[in-house]
Scaffold this motif. Structure first.
Motif: not given
Ligand SMILES: Nc1nc2c(c(=O)[nH]1)N[C@H]1C(S)=C(S)[C@@H](COP(=O)(O)O)O[C@H]1N2
Ligand SMILES: [Mo]
Length: 551
Positions: A269-271, A392-394, A411-413
């Motif tokens: 999965f892309y990050r 890496a995906h939150g 929003t990750k994390w």
């Molecule tokens: N905390 C956090 N969440 C984030 C981001 C980030 O830079 N920081 N990038 C966002 C962007 S631009 C995208 S496209 C997606 C990517 O999620 P993935 O890395 O799990 O594919 O997360 C989003 N959530």
């Protein structure tokens, strides 16, 4: 055999000057290693993001102008962070060498360079969202250690030079150059002649360098171990979903060799994010605050979140920075608590129109509130493909809202949700000029045949994916060499929140080079426009094409 005369030996003065320059640079490098090593050790107490290089790098990411950032993502892809860190280390190496050259002439000026570095790092650490006062400690200690090291080493160095410059009879070894008076820099006041030998100063410089490097590597390893949450992640017991989804039908995939799988494995999965170090959150310490324009602010622990009825959601997430035909898109089965239900419990007040998610590392992501509440399935996700969210995906929790690019929904994390208005707050990317809505644009890409593939004449399988997340894909068309558009065959539809894979059997008759193009129509009937737009500011547009040779 030619009879060449032996070249004359380099004049001793020049060789000596060269050695002296290299030595002075080494003094700078050793001091820099000591500084960074000390910084990494102190970061054990304050956390990996506060280490000098990481703090400076994170500030650099936030300060990078949008066009440069787009260029970096386009050119280096997901290696952009490695390139940035490499650039910082390279710059520091050069500046440290220059600081060493300066220090052997003007010790205090050399020390001041390290002081300035420390101050820069301290400022960067304090400028991070949610920074604590102590976060500047690693950089301040690094600056002090670097300045001290360069003062001491430069002093030894000058002593060694002046010792060499005042030969006592019989002390010069065979082959060793004895400095002549005119080589002495005028501005160097001669310190009293000591017993410092070159060997001492070399040992001190190499020792300082080694100690710094070991402290740096060791400190980094200890810090990583102290804040490691992989064990906590492994310990998460995911509850069964309240209403499990059936497995996806096999027919969602056209079964053409070389076509990407319908569901993207987590490892593939892309990050995309701005985090130089992945935020480490222990789920036992995690809380989610829901506040702002609500009647009943909420505070949830991770256990409470897991006790909510959990839903599954099959969904295709994509990045606004994806170029036409690009790789920043993936499909996964999320598991999480319903976000709309949580917002209703909090009681959204009239007038609110933006939901802002905040991450542990200070990212802010804003989603149109009416879309979150319009009946679509939006989640506070805790798992993807049956596993707790990868770090890496939150991990441990992120938001997912179908229909929007990641930068306005995912929003990750995640640690904080604020109900607010677009008028009151611009999130991170909006402040950098990106579209504030971030609705996914219709996209399609050809994956088979690979670009520049050689294919035998006859029936050639062309296949790929198309997505118009939350609207859905109604049709995909393919054309060759700008001939008439042909309908591609769509694989089974698994719902509007998912991409749709397609295939087309091309009767390739004429040998030679051909260009295949694709375009999709979303479920509202809108055909993908031909005109090319760059990802900035609202997502790329244009038809993807691929060139193949029929043999
Ligand atoms: N905390 C956090 N969440 C984030 C981001 C980030 O830079 N920081 N990038 C966002 C962007 S631009 C995208 S496209 C997606 C990517 O999620 P993935 O890395 O799990 O594919 O997360 C989003 N959530
Ligand atoms: Mo993104």
């Amino acid at each position: 055999m030619t009879d060449e005369p032996t070249p004359p030996a380099a004049p001793p003065g020049r060789r000596h000057r060269l050695l002296r320059t290299a030595g002075a640079a080494a003094v700078g490098l050793a001091s820099a290693a000591a500084a960074l090593g000390a910084g990494e050790l102190v970061a054990y107490a304050t956390g990996a993001p506060t280490a000098p290089v990481i703090a400076v790098g994170s500030a650099a990411i936030d300060l990078t102008p949008t066009p440069l950032k787009e260029y970096a993502v386009r050119t280096f892809g997901t290696h952009d962070k490695a390139v940035l860190l490499g650039g910082i280390y390279l710059t520091m190496t050069l500046l440290a060498a220059l600081a060493g050259l300066l220090a052997v002439r003007r010790p205090l000026a050399g020390a001041a360079v390290f002081g300035a570095f420390g101050a820069l790092g301290a400022w960067a650490a304090l400028s991070r969202p949610g920074a604590a006062a102590a976060d500047c400690a690693p950089s301040i200690v690094a600056g002090l250690v670097g300045a001290t090291a360069v003062l001491l080493l430069a002093r030894l160095w000058r002593r060694a030079l002046s010792t060499a410059a005042t030969p006592r009879p019989g002390t010069a070894e065979v082959g060793e150059t004895v400095e002549r008076p005119e080589d002495t820099e005028a501005e160097v006041p001669s310190p009293p002649v000591g017993l410092t030998s070159r060997r001492t100063v070399l040992a001190a410089t190499a020792g300082t360098f080694t100690a710094g490097a070991l402290a740096g590597l060791g400190g980094r390893a200890l810090t990583d171990r102290r804040y490691d949450v992989t064990a906590a992640r492994d310990a998460v017991r995911l509850p069964a979903p309240a209403a499990p989804l059936p497995p996806l039908p096999v027919a969602v995939h056209p079964n053409v060799p070389g076509l990407s799988p319908f569901t993207t494995p987590n490892a593939d999965f892309y990050r995309v994010d701005t985090a130089l170090t992945i935020p480490k959150i222990d789920p036992r310490d995690w809380t989610l605050r829901v506040h702002g324009l609500v009647d009943r602010p909420q505070l949830l622990t991770f256990d409470e979140l897991l006790r909510e009825p959990l839903e599954e959601l099959d969904h295709t997430l994509s990045c606004v920075s994806n170029e036409v035909g690009g790789p920043y898109v993936g499909t996964t089965r999320w598991l999480g608590a319903a976000l709309p239900a949580l917002l209703r419990r909090a009681g959204v007040r009239a007038g609110a129109d933006q939901l802002v998610g905040r991450s542990k590392d200070g990212m802010t992501i804003g989603t149109p509130l009416e879309s979150v509440l319009d009946g679509r399935r939006a989640l506070l996700a805790v798992a993807m493909n049956g596993e707790a969210l990868p770090l890496a995906h939150g991990f441990p929790c992120r938001s997912v809202v179908p229909g929007f690019y990641g930068y306005t929904s995912a929003t990750k994390w995640l640690v904080d949700l604020e109900v607010t208005t677009f008028a009151a707050f611009d999130p991170y990317w909006v402040r950098r000029g990106w579209d504030r809505t971030g609705a996914v644009r219709t996209a399609s890409r050809i994956e088979v045949p690979a670009p520049f593939a050689k294919v035998p004449a006859g029936g050639v399988d062309v296949a790929g994916t198309a997505w118009a997340t939350h609207r859905g894909i109604a049709a995909v068309e393919v054309r060759v060499d700008e001939g008439p558009w042909q309908q591609a065959e769509l694989a089974a539809d698994a719902g509007p929140d998912l991409w749709r894979q397609w295939s087309y059997r091309w009767p390739a008759a004429t040998p030679g080079t051909h260009r295949i193009e694709v375009r999709a129509t979303d479920a509202t009937g809108a055909v993908q426009p031909e005109s090319r737009a760059a990802p900035f500011p609202a997502g790329a547009t244009g038809w993807h094409s691929t060139v193949v040779t029929v043999t």
